[in-house]
Design a protein around this motif. Structure first.
Motif, PDB file in Angstrom:
ATOM      1  N   THR A  55      -9.395 -41.036  -3.005  1.00  0.00           N
ATOM      2  CA  THR A  55      -7.933 -40.945  -2.962  1.00  0.00           C
ATOM      3  C   THR A  55      -7.488 -39.503  -3.145  1.00  0.00           C
ATOM      4  O   THR A  55      -8.244 -38.654  -3.652  1.00  0.00           O
ATOM      5  N   ALA A  56      -6.243 -39.239  -2.745  1.00  0.00           N
ATOM      6  CA  ALA A  56      -5.678 -37.905  -2.924  1.00  0.00           C
ATOM      7  C   ALA A  56      -5.539 -37.563  -4.402  1.00  0.00           C
ATOM      8  O   ALA A  56      -5.726 -36.399  -4.812  1.00  0.00           O
ATOM      9  N   ALA A  57      -5.222 -38.557  -5.222  1.00  0.00           N
ATOM     10  CA  ALA A  57      -5.073 -38.322  -6.660  1.00  0.00           C
ATOM     11  C   ALA A  57      -6.387 -37.852  -7.276  1.00  0.00           C
ATOM     12  O   ALA A  57      -6.409 -36.929  -8.100  1.00  0.00           O
ATOM     13  N   GLN A  58      -7.496 -38.493  -6.864  1.00  0.00           N
ATOM     14  CA  GLN A  58      -8.798 -38.073  -7.370  1.00  0.00           C
ATOM     15  C   GLN A  58      -9.107 -36.629  -6.989  1.00  0.00           C
ATOM     16  O   GLN A  58      -9.678 -35.871  -7.776  1.00  0.00           O
ATOM     17  N   LYS A  59      -8.716 -36.244  -5.794  1.00  0.00           N
ATOM     18  CA  LYS A  59      -8.942 -34.875  -5.344  1.00  0.00           C
ATOM     19  C   LYS A  59      -8.152 -33.887  -6.202  1.00  0.00           C
ATOM     20  O   LYS A  59      -8.659 -32.822  -6.585  1.00  0.00           O
ATOM     21  N   VAL A  60      -6.923 -34.237  -6.513  1.00  0.00           N
ATOM     22  CA  VAL A  60      -6.101 -33.379  -7.369  1.00  0.00           C
ATOM     23  C   VAL A  60      -6.753 -33.202  -8.735  1.00  0.00           C
ATOM     24  O   VAL A  60      -6.830 -32.088  -9.278  1.00  0.00           O
ATOM     25  N   TRP A  61      -7.262 -34.308  -9.310  1.00  0.00           N
ATOM     26  CA  TRP A  61      -7.886 -34.223 -10.624  1.00  0.00           C
ATOM     27  C   TRP A  61      -9.145 -33.358 -10.595  1.00  0.00           C
ATOM     28  O   TRP A  61      -9.360 -32.535 -11.501  1.00  0.00           O
ATOM     29  N   THR A  62      -9.982 -33.551  -9.586  1.00  0.00           N
ATOM     30  CA  THR A  62     -11.234 -32.776  -9.542  1.00  0.00           C
ATOM     31  C   THR A  62     -10.974 -31.295  -9.271  1.00  0.00           C
ATOM     32  O   THR A  62     -11.657 -30.437  -9.830  1.00  0.00           O
ATOM     33  N   VAL A  63      -9.990 -30.997  -8.425  1.00  0.00           N
ATOM     34  CA  VAL A  63      -9.635 -29.591  -8.183  1.00  0.00           C
ATOM     35  C   VAL A  63      -9.112 -28.954  -9.466  1.00  0.00           C
ATOM     36  O   VAL A  63      -9.477 -27.819  -9.815  1.00  0.00           O
ATOM     37  N   SER A  64      -8.269 -29.689 -10.189  1.00  0.00           N
ATOM     38  CA  SER A  64      -7.736 -29.179 -11.459  1.00  0.00           C
ATOM     39  C   SER A  64      -8.862 -28.922 -12.457  1.00  0.00           C
ATOM     40  O   SER A  64      -8.891 -27.897 -13.145  1.00  0.00           O
ATOM     41  N   GLN A  65      -9.792 -29.860 -12.522  1.00  0.00           N
ATOM     42  CA  GLN A  65     -10.913 -29.703 -13.445  1.00  0.00           C
ATOM     43  C   GLN A  65     -11.795 -28.530 -13.043  1.00  0.00           C
ATOM     44  O   GLN A  65     -12.307 -27.797 -13.903  1.00  0.00           O
ATOM     45  N   ALA A  66     -11.976 -28.323 -11.737  1.00  0.00           N
ATOM     46  CA  ALA A  66     -12.769 -27.185 -11.255  1.00  0.00           C
ATOM     47  C   ALA A  66     -12.137 -25.860 -11.679  1.00  0.00           C
ATOM     48  O   ALA A  66     -12.844 -24.923 -12.079  1.00  0.00           O
ATOM     49  N   LEU A  67     -10.810 -25.769 -11.610  1.00  0.00           N
ATOM     50  CA  LEU A  67     -10.121 -24.556 -12.060  1.00  0.00           C
ATOM     51  C   LEU A  67     -10.336 -24.343 -13.557  1.00  0.00           C
ATOM     52  O   LEU A  67     -10.524 -23.203 -14.017  1.00  0.00           O
ATOM     53  N   GLY A  68     -10.319 -25.438 -14.317  1.00  0.00           N
ATOM     54  CA  GLY A  68     -10.582 -25.337 -15.752  1.00  0.00           C
ATOM     55  C   GLY A  68     -11.993 -24.846 -16.039  1.00  0.00           C
ATOM     56  O   GLY A  68     -12.214 -24.034 -16.942  1.00  0.00           O
ATOM     57  N   ASP A  69     -12.969 -25.319 -15.257  1.00  0.00           N
ATOM     58  CA  ASP A  69     -14.351 -24.879 -15.446  1.00  0.00           C
ATOM     59  C   ASP A  69     -14.506 -23.393 -15.149  1.00  0.00           C
ATOM     60  O   ASP A  69     -15.223 -22.672 -15.860  1.00  0.00           O
ATOM     61  N   GLY A 119     -13.866 -27.849 -18.895  1.00  0.00           N
ATOM     62  CA  GLY A 119     -12.553 -27.743 -18.266  1.00  0.00           C
ATOM     63  C   GLY A 119     -11.426 -27.712 -19.287  1.00  0.00           C
ATOM     64  O   GLY A 119     -10.502 -26.895 -19.187  1.00  0.00           O
ATOM     65  N   VAL A 120     -11.494 -28.598 -20.276  1.00  0.00           N
ATOM     66  CA  VAL A 120     -10.460 -28.635 -21.319  1.00  0.00           C
ATOM     67  C   VAL A 120     -10.446 -27.337 -22.105  1.00  0.00           C
ATOM     68  O   VAL A 120      -9.382 -26.737 -22.345  1.00  0.00           O
ATOM     69  N   LEU A 121     -11.617 -26.857 -22.499  1.00  0.00           N
ATOM     70  CA  LEU A 121     -11.690 -25.615 -23.275  1.00  0.00           C
ATOM     71  C   LEU A 121     -11.207 -24.416 -22.467  1.00  0.00           C
ATOM     72  O   LEU A 121     -10.497 -23.544 -22.992  1.00  0.00           O
ATOM     73  N   GLY A 122     -11.588 -24.363 -21.190  1.00  0.00           N
ATOM     74  CA  GLY A 122     -11.148 -23.262 -20.345  1.00  0.00           C
ATOM     75  C   GLY A 122      -9.643 -23.223 -20.194  1.00  0.00           C
ATOM     76  O   GLY A 122      -9.012 -22.164 -20.267  1.00  0.00           O
ATOM     77  N   ALA A 123      -9.040 -24.385 -20.001  1.00  0.00           N
ATOM     78  CA  ALA A 123      -7.588 -24.457 -19.829  1.00  0.00           C
ATOM     79  C   ALA A 123      -6.850 -24.084 -21.114  1.00  0.00           C
ATOM     80  O   ALA A 123      -5.844 -23.370 -21.086  1.00  0.00           O
TER      81      ALA A 123
END
Length: 459
Positions: free
Chosen positions: A221-235, A396-400
């Motif tokens: 889904t598009a929502a899953q893509k948004v979450w994984t992209v966001s997490q990638a930025l956090g990493d 991801g959480v720590l990076g953000a």
């Protein structure tokens, strides 16, 4: 607890201009400290991050974070001395610099975020180290029994083992006694980064093609893509900034030349080196595995052979993170112990040192507060790692959490104060825009990473 020289000896060769033990750090030891802090567990998730972002957005995002990190370090290095960056009074910690430039209220916010970030990084390092220890055992199992064997092993024993090692290492008195550990850790980081790069390159050659796509890994889904992209930025955000310990590293440098000049040069060199390794590891990892890129390049078992090289790379990770844990923990130890010493100046438990002689080793000065507090600190990070053993999500959480407030907001605000930059001038508008853009990226990364952590816990 910093080693102090007497006022009478402040001008003696054993003492620095502030009466403290003379600083001996150089351009090269500074680079070693930075690389030890920066090239940590974050490098292992970059192939996965590029996989989520795709072939265009992935490398561009990494370069942008490299530029942002250098700008942040450039601004922050001038805050080591106040009011003048060369002749002013030293600020020994990030919090000291914030207090002098921005006041007491913002100091409390900074301290909470800084030490929370350092504490979280310790948790991430426990997780990463245990994963690498387990990977060594699994690698040998796959070599003996074949790649289809289950070879399932738990993390708990290795987390407890790493915690036991850190209890011992945490008795190192302070940052100034850690140059050797940082140098060893930096060598280890180069070793496993190079191995990851070489294995990825060899895999691409073996495949005969470059895998992956411009859009990155496909999702349902598009929502899953948004979450994984966001997490990638956090990493990626976790992999870069070292602002939370920059002042502490700068406080190890000898002068002349001025500390801020050495720090700026060392930052440029260290960020260039790490970015090269990051891009190579991330890009070759994604090119080798495409949509199947593992979350941790060296423990996700896209690579099986040569098994001894996988073992060696993971052993290097373990050795590096032994030092990396201390780089991020020592400022927490120093702050807590200094605060308690000032709060209870006549308390023997807090201030009294006991000399212990161990055969074949130099005499060791032990303090009961140091022993108890640092042991409890290591035990707590180990315990939380046991509760949340989710590599990519935790990073991801720590990076953000760390990225905008500590790497962007405070350095920019202190620069405004120190340079007396008036509102709505050209430089003010540029830096304020820079800060706002980074805030938006941080919020996106934080939301996606928290969602990923919750989802992983519920599975």
């Amino acid at each position: 607890m910093a080693v102090q020289c007497s006022l009478e000896l402040a001008k003696d060769s054993c003492c620095d201009d502030d009466g403290r033990q003379i600083r001996t750090g150089t351009y090269w030891t500074c680079i070693a400290h930075i690389i030890t802090a920066v090239i940590g567990s974050g490098v292992l998730s970059l192939a996965w991050s590029i996989g989520q972002l795709g072939w265009i957005a992935g490398p561009i995002s990494m370069l942008c974070f490299a530029i942002v990190t250098y700008v942040s370090s450039f601004l922050l290095s001038d805050s080591y001395r106040s009011p003048h960056p060369v002749t002013g009074t030293r600020n020994y910690t990030y919090m000291d610099a914030v207090k002098v430039n921005l006041g007491k209220k913002q100091t409390w916010v900074c301290g909470l975020l800084q030490y929370l970030s350092m504490y979280g990084t310790g948790i991430a390092y426990v997780i990463t180290t245990s994963t690498s220890m387990r990977a060594i055992q699994r690698s040998n199992c796959f070599h003996r029994e074949g790649h289809q064997a289950s070879c399932a092993y738990g993390d708990s024993f290795y987390m407890l083992l790493f915690g036991a090692i850190q209890i011992v290492c945490s008795q190192i008195p302070n940052f100034h006694n850690m140059e050797w550990l940082s140098i060893v850790a930096a060598i280890m980081s180069f070793s496993y980064s190079s191995i990851g790069l070489a294995l990825g390159f060899a895999k691409v050659i073996g495949n005969g093609r470059i895998k992956g796509s411009i859009a990155g890994v496909s999702t349902d889904t598009a929502a899953q893509k948004v979450w994984t992209v966001s997490q990638a930025l956090g990493d990626i955000a976790f992999a870069y900034p070292y602002s939370i310990i920059l002042i502490e590293i700068q406080d190890t440098l000898k002068s002349p030349p001025p500390e801020n000049q050495t720090m700026k040069k060392a930052s440029m060199t260290a960020i260039f080196i790490t970015t090269f390794f990051y891009l190579c590891c991330g890009c070759f990892g994604y090119a080798a595995f495409g949509d199947q890129t593992p979350g941790n390049l060296l423990t996700g078992f896209g690579f099986y052979e040569p098994y001894w090289l996988i073992d060696f790379a993971n052993a290097c990770i373990v050795l590096h993170l032994v030092g990396g844990y201390q780089v991020f923990s020592q400022p927490v130890f120093a702050f807590t112990e200094r605060w308690l010493s000032e709060k209870f100046p006549n308390n023997g438990f807090v201030n009294k040192f006991h000399s212990i002689k161990i055969p074949l080793l130099p005499a060791f000065r032990m303090n009961l507060l140091r022993l108890c507090f640092r042991t409890a600190y290591v035990l707590s990070t180990t315990g939380l790692a046991l509760l949340f053993p989710y590599f990519n999500q935790v990073l991801g959480v720590l990076g953000a959490l760390n990225f905008w407030p500590l790497a962007i907001y405070f350095p920019v605000e202190m620069y405004f104060v120190q340079k007396r930059i008036e509102p709505w001038t050209e430089k003010w508008v540029v830096l304020r825009t820079f800060s706002v853009v980074c805030l938006v990226v941080t919020m996106v990364a934080l939301v996606g990473s928290v969602e990923g952590l919750i989802s992983a816990k519920l599975r």
